[in-house]
Enzyme design. Structure first.
Site, short mmCIF file in Angstrom:
data_model
loop_
_atom_site.label_atom_id
_atom_site.label_comp_id
_atom_site.label_asym_id
_atom_site.label_seq_id
_atom_site.Cartn_x
_atom_site.Cartn_y
_atom_site.Cartn_z
N ASP A 57 7.63 -9.37 5.31
CA ASP A 57 7.12 -8.02 5.55
C ASP A 57 8.30 -7.07 5.79
O ASP A 57 8.39 -6.00 5.18
CB ASP A 57 6.17 -8.03 6.74
N GLU A 113 -12.73 -2.15 -3.84
CA GLU A 113 -12.52 -0.81 -3.30
C GLU A 113 -11.80 -0.85 -1.96
O GLU A 113 -11.07 0.08 -1.60
CB GLU A 113 -13.85 -0.05 -3.17
N HIS A 120 -3.98 -2.78 13.72
CA HIS A 120 -4.22 -2.91 12.28
C HIS A 120 -4.25 -4.38 11.86
O HIS A 120 -4.92 -4.72 10.87
CB HIS A 120 -3.16 -2.14 11.48
N ASP A 173 11.55 1.31 1.86
CA ASP A 173 11.69 2.57 2.57
C ASP A 173 13.08 3.16 2.38
O ASP A 173 13.23 4.38 2.23
CB ASP A 173 11.40 2.38 4.06
#
Length: 542
Positions: free
Chosen positions: A279, A120, A215, A287
């Site tokens: 990345d 999850e 993050h 994008d």
């Protein structure tokens, strides 16, 4: 000199017969190998009908070839050993899963990665749009952190495969390394906040003053939580390296590298050394595609041509402009998409809505506990909108304005002069209010200021100066490339600072615009903006 056997053209079939002219000895050896690979022993007999088609010139020559094939003891020699399996074929494909990605096509997921994906905590990434609320300006930008993470996983795998293909024995890249880098790519954003980087850079610093939350650091905490919560069997040393790789590009939270060799592996997912990593390869391609923009950066060229020299990934000097396109395309995306004037207006409104809801919903407390953090995603907006609780009324009103496209009104902007960049400090709403000379008295809450920074990942410095290149694959020397050695039309400065001002109420656009012009005159002696605020913007909307 052995006589040659000339085969009729009708018998020369691709993969079936040897080339046009072979000696008897060569044909015999070739036939033994073919028979053994097919598992057919009867073909080794020279009485075979197929052998009868060869125009052997004499029995003596046939006997010589038979002696060669059968050896001194009359038995056929053992078949040659099979070739070693390819690096990517040593895993049972029955345990793999395939997903189709609209950027990279088929992506193969290995069993250990699936143990993390099917949780999850990782599935939460499906509810985090990669570009936050940018889809309100670019409708196609609805892709999520989930597919981006799969894309980085795949490109990390492709990068290590490329290095192993060409330098595998030299670098001693093994399956442990490959699996570790792939997992680092998969999990690098598992701790990402909602609404792209807005949560990290705009909301948390204002909700929790002095906060150093990031993050990347949260991703490391979430990885530990997932392993403990789901009892995932993973080597502790591998887990430690994965977390180090996730933090490799973080200036504040980078961990000391436990490895003393193969340090180049740390530069694949999040490159703190020079900024070239998979990345960026994925999000630039993804994008651009989602927003309908062209992308002339070819990351595949860099993956195919990368080479490790002195524990550092280097690139051919001829790919200098390809590397520059990586950083330039990223800067273009920042200017045209990520910091678009309307996108920033939407984000300023969302931050205000979240701050007003924080006292009631305790949004800023979620990052404190990984067990609760996975419940925080983009759906927090719907939670606020559908709530009837009175403490959320102000927040709901802002979100209602956003839904009805009654956005904060963009007044004007200016780019900070190059000679002033060294001493530039962020402009605040108070700076604009204090510059007012007439009109309705402004309050700080009437003005929103956005300080935009766009660079090529290295501030005012050229990122290519931190990258080493090589002449060709026969050379063992690496070197940086000076700015003027390639082109004189490349930029001489590598950073922009843009100040944008918004009026939160449409009737205050003219007053805010005048105060903003006064601020520029006070700071620089001239108006740095390109033009005055259009009269149409100053007209009051009802």
């Amino acid at each position: 000199m052995e006589s040659a056997i000339a085969l009729p053209s009708s018998q020369r079939r691709e993969g079936r017969f040897p080339p046009d002219s072979y000696s008897h000895r060569q044909v015999g050896l070739w036939w033994v190998g073919l028979s053994a690979s097919l598992g057919v022993t009867s073909l080794l007999s020279f009485s075979s009908p197929l052998f009868a088609s060869f125009p052997f010139k004499s029995n003596r020559e046939n006997q010589e070839m038979g002696d060669c094939c059968n050896g001194a003891n009359g038995r056929a020699p053992p078949p040659p050993p099979p070739p070693p399996p390819a690096p990517h074929m040593d895993m049972d494909r029955r345990s793999m899963k395939q997903v189709f990605d609209n950027v990279h096509s088929n992506i193969s997921l290995d069993p250990l990665s699936l143990k993390f994906i099917d949780t999850e905590q990782f599935q939460r990434l499906r509810d985090l749009k990669q570009l936050g609320l940018t889809y309100l300006v670019y409708p196609g930008a609805v892709h999520t952190r989930f597919e981006h993470s799969l894309g980085v996983y795949w490109l990390a795998s492709e990068s290590v495969q490329s290095l192993k293909k060409y330098q595998g024995s030299e670098l001693d890249i093994d399956n442990f390394d490959m699996q570790t880098v792939k997992l680092a790519g998969l999990l690098h954003d598992v701790g990402h906040g909602p609404f792209s980087h807005l949560f990290e850079h705009e909301f948390m610093p204002r909700a929790v003053p002095g906060s150093v939350w990031s993050h990347e650091l949260m991703s490391v905490r979430m990885v530990d939580h997932i392993v403990d919560e789901h009892c995932i069997d993973i080597d502790p040393s591998r887990l430690k390296i994965i977390k180090e790789m996730i933090l490799a590009s973080s200036k504040e939270h980078a961990m000391p590298k436990s490895a003393r060799e193969k340090l180049f592996l740390y530069d694949i997912v999040a490159n703190g050394r020079n900024g070239i990593d998979v990345d960026k390869f994925d999000y630039i391609s993804r994008d651009s595609r989602a927003c309908g923009l062209g992308c002339n950066f070819e990351y595949k060229r860099l993956i195919d041509h990368m080479r490790v020299m002195g524990d550092e990934i280097c690139y051919p000097a001829k790919e200098y402009l390809t590397v520059f396109k990586l950083f330039n395309t990223r800067a273009d995306l920042h200017r045209t998409v990520y910091t678009h004037a309307k996108v920033k207006a939407v984000e300023l409104m969302l931050v205000d809505a979240l701050l007003k809801a924080d006292d009631y919903l305790k949004i800023s407390s979620y990052p404190l506990d990984p067990a609760e953090y996975w419940k925080l995603d983009d759906t927090i907006v719907k939670t606020i909108e559908t709530s009837h609780n009175r403490p959320l009324k102000e927040s709901r009103d802002i979100l209602l304005r956003l839904r009805r496209r009654d956005l904060y009104r963009f007044c004007n902007e200016y780019t900070v002069p190059k000679e002033k960049l060294e001493y530039f400090k962020d402009v605040s709403a108070q700076d604009i209010v204090c510059s007012q000379r007439g009109g309705p008295q402004l309050k700080e809450d009437d003005v929103a200021v956005c300080n935009v920074k766009i660079d090529l990942t290295r501030g005012k410095n050229n990122p290519l100066q931190s990258i080493n290149f090589f002449k060709d694959y026969a050379s063992n020397d690496k070197f940086p490339v000076s700015d003027g050695c390639v082109s004189h039309i490349l930029p001489s400065y590598f950073q922009d600072r843009i100040v944008r001002v918004y009026a939160k109420k449409s009737e205050l656009v003219e007053t805010v615009s005048e105060a903003f012009e006064n601020f520029q005159l006070k700071m620089y002696g001239v108006k740095a903006q390109v033009h005055d605020t259009p009269e149409k913007k100053k007209q009051r909307r009802f």
